[in-house]
Design an enzyme around this catalytic site. Structure first.
Site, PDB file in Angstrom:
ATOM      1  N   TYR A  55       3.758  -4.372  16.863  1.00 47.47           N
ATOM      2  CA  TYR A  55       3.697  -3.912  15.462  1.00 47.47           C
ATOM      3  C   TYR A  55       4.282  -4.995  14.547  1.00 47.47           C
ATOM      4  CZ  TYR A  55       5.730  -1.697  11.299  1.00 47.47           C
ATOM      5  OH  TYR A  55       6.130  -1.429  10.009  1.00 47.47           O
TER       6      TYR A  55
HETATM    7  N1  LIG Z   1       8.543   4.444   5.521  1.00 45.61           N
HETATM    8  C1  LIG Z   1       9.382   3.436   5.734  1.00 45.61           C
HETATM    9  O1  LIG Z   1      10.594   3.630   5.800  1.00 45.61           O
HETATM   10  C2  LIG Z   1       8.829   2.047   5.909  1.00 45.61           C
HETATM   11  C3  LIG Z   1       9.673   1.035   6.391  1.00 45.61           C
HETATM   12  C4  LIG Z   1       9.159  -0.250   6.543  1.00 45.61           C
HETATM   13  C5  LIG Z   1       7.841  -0.532   6.190  1.00 45.61           C
HETATM   14  N2  LIG Z   1       7.053   0.487   5.707  1.00 45.61           N
HETATM   15  C6  LIG Z   1       5.665   0.150   5.364  1.00 45.61           C
HETATM   16  O2  LIG Z   1       5.320   0.779   4.134  1.00 45.61           O
HETATM   17  C7  LIG Z   1       3.964   1.216   4.164  1.00 45.61           C
HETATM   18  C8  LIG Z   1       3.883   2.715   3.888  1.00 45.61           C
HETATM   19  O3  LIG Z   1       4.791   3.391   4.760  1.00 45.61           O
HETATM   20  P1  LIG Z   1       4.680   4.956   5.005  1.00 45.61           P
HETATM   21  O4  LIG Z   1       5.948   5.363   5.645  1.00 45.61           O
HETATM   22  O5  LIG Z   1       4.207   5.636   3.767  1.00 45.61           O
HETATM   23  O6  LIG Z   1       3.532   4.969   6.109  1.00 45.61           O
HETATM   24  P2  LIG Z   1       2.730   6.244   6.678  1.00 45.61           P
HETATM   25  O7  LIG Z   1       3.328   7.499   6.235  1.00 45.61           O
HETATM   26  O8  LIG Z   1       2.581   6.000   8.138  1.00 45.61           O
HETATM   27  O9  LIG Z   1       1.323   6.078   5.944  1.00 45.61           O
HETATM   28  C9  LIG Z   1       0.497   5.016   6.246  1.00 45.61           C
HETATM   29  C10 LIG Z   1      -0.884   5.341   5.771  1.00 45.61           C
HETATM   30  O10 LIG Z   1      -1.784   4.509   6.527  1.00 45.61           O
HETATM   31  C11 LIG Z   1      -2.893   5.313   6.881  1.00 45.61           C
HETATM   32  N3  LIG Z   1      -3.528   4.879   8.129  1.00 45.61           N
HETATM   33  C12 LIG Z   1      -2.972   4.745   9.347  1.00 45.61           C
HETATM   34  N4  LIG Z   1      -3.898   4.419  10.257  1.00 45.61           N
HETATM   35  C13 LIG Z   1      -5.078   4.356   9.577  1.00 45.61           C
HETATM   36  C14 LIG Z   1      -6.408   4.071   9.959  1.00 45.61           C
HETATM   37  N5  LIG Z   1      -6.748   3.775  11.220  1.00 45.61           N
HETATM   38  N6  LIG Z   1      -7.363   4.104   9.015  1.00 45.61           N
HETATM   39  C15 LIG Z   1      -7.061   4.399   7.749  1.00 45.61           C
HETATM   40  N7  LIG Z   1      -5.828   4.680   7.312  1.00 45.61           N
HETATM   41  C16 LIG Z   1      -4.837   4.650   8.234  1.00 45.61           C
HETATM   42  C17 LIG Z   1      -2.339   6.685   7.084  1.00 45.61           C
HETATM   43  O11 LIG Z   1      -3.393   7.621   6.943  1.00 45.61           O
HETATM   44  P3  LIG Z   1      -3.321   9.047   7.706  1.00 45.61           P
HETATM   45  O12 LIG Z   1      -2.084   9.687   7.224  1.00 45.61           O
HETATM   46  O13 LIG Z   1      -4.548   9.714   7.287  1.00 45.61           O
HETATM   47  O14 LIG Z   1      -3.243   8.716   9.149  1.00 45.61           O
HETATM   48  C18 LIG Z   1      -1.272   6.783   6.016  1.00 45.61           C
HETATM   49  O15 LIG Z   1      -1.765   7.348   4.832  1.00 45.61           O
HETATM   50  C19 LIG Z   1       3.429   0.859   5.539  1.00 45.61           C
HETATM   51  O16 LIG Z   1       2.752  -0.384   5.465  1.00 45.61           O
HETATM   52  C20 LIG Z   1       4.684   0.729   6.369  1.00 45.61           C
HETATM   53  O17 LIG Z   1       4.534  -0.129   7.488  1.00 45.61           O
HETATM   54  C21 LIG Z   1       7.503   1.758   5.563  1.00 45.61           C
END
Ligand SMILES: NC(=O)c1ccc[n+]([C@@H]2O[C@H](COP(=O)([O-])OP(=O)(O)OC[C@H]3O[C@@H](n4cnc5c(N)ncnc54)[C@H](OP(=O)(O)O)[C@@H]3O)[C@@H](O)[C@H]2O)c1
Length: 239
Positions: free
Chosen positions: A151
């Protein structure tokens, strides 16, 4: 169908951070295009507020072409593209799963790479003073991980794309990255895990997605910022 100008495109905006960004852009009156994989009430709510959503699995081979077709259907130009979609898979979930390996490669590398190239004409067509590509990577690329090695390798690649596309598209289009540490816990995170994660930053809070919005705005409004990755980590780098 009428085409909008200076739209914002966000991948993976059906929940959490992507959803928050889409809502805040709508609040400010920007036309919003977004992708989602899972239909949820939040997606219908964004569409009810005037955003256009594309249901697409970005891990599929023709996903980028579908996104470009969708943009062509709705927009004459783009003000900003945000690569947010992601899947936080552990290395154990990749064993015997070429699909999961491919999903990480596609979501974090191939789709952003292809969209940066295919959507360039829409960004250049924008009459906004500044135009941006912003990716959301991960703070831990700087440290590595014994559980999320692949990842993080793909997120490091995403950060690296920032530098190359910043060179390629300067001076008209700025290209930057945001590298967050903890922003939001997952629903099933235990109390023990939460406490342990909070201790890892100086500020010791779960900040929520508003801090990502503030950073996106900072990048978009800043005319001297390109080719950079901004750590959004509550001081974690010195703990
Ligand atoms: N949350 C944190 O604390 C954190 C920390 C470090 C980095 N980040 C980064 O910040 C960003 C947002 O984080 P988040 O926590 O909001 O992430 P999340 O809740 O996992 O949401 C990611 C989104 O990506 C979509 N996705 C995943 N696989 C997919 C696929 N095959 N095709 C199309 N869409 C897909 C998901 O859609 P579905 O829901 O429909 O699957 C979801 O809406 C990400 O890039 C993450 O790596 C977040």
């Amino acid at each position: 169908m009428s085409h909008v100008r200076n739209a914002i495109l966000i991948t993976g905006a059906g929940q959490r951070i992507g959803l928050h960004l889409a809502e805040r852009f709508l609040d400010e009156g920007h036309p919003v295009l977004f992708t989602y994989r899972t239909p949820r009430p939040s997606v219908a709510a964004l569409e009810a507020k005037g955003a256009h959503g594309l249901l697409v699995d970005l891990a599929e081979a023709d996903a980028s072409q579908k996104v470009v077709g969708f943009v062509a259907e709705h927009a004459l130009s783009l003000r900003c593209v945000i690569h947010n979609a992601s899947v936080w898979l552990k290395d154990v979930e990749l064993r015997n799963s070429p699909q999961n390996l491919a999903a990480l490669m596609r979501l974090h590398l191939q789709v952003p790479y292809e969209l940066n190239i295919l959507l360039e004409p829409w960004l250049r067509a924008s009459d906004a003073e500044l135009k941006d590509i912003i990716s959301i990577s991960d703070f831990n690329t700087a440290r590595g991980s014994d559980q999320h090695a692949f990842y993080l390798a793909t997120k490091a690649g995403l950060q690296n794309l920032t530098k190359s596309f910043a060179k390629k598209y300067a001076p008209e289009i700025k290209v930057n990255d945001i590298a967050p540490a903890l922003i939001l816990f997952n629903e099933d995170d235990s109390e023990e895990y939460r406490a342990q994660r909070l201790k890892k930053s100086l500020l010791q809070i779960e900040p929520g997605p508003e801090v990502v919005w503030q950073t996106v705005k900072f990048i978009m409004e800043n005319r001297y910022l390109t080719a950079t990755s901004i750590p959004l980590d509550g001081g974690r780098s010195v703990v």
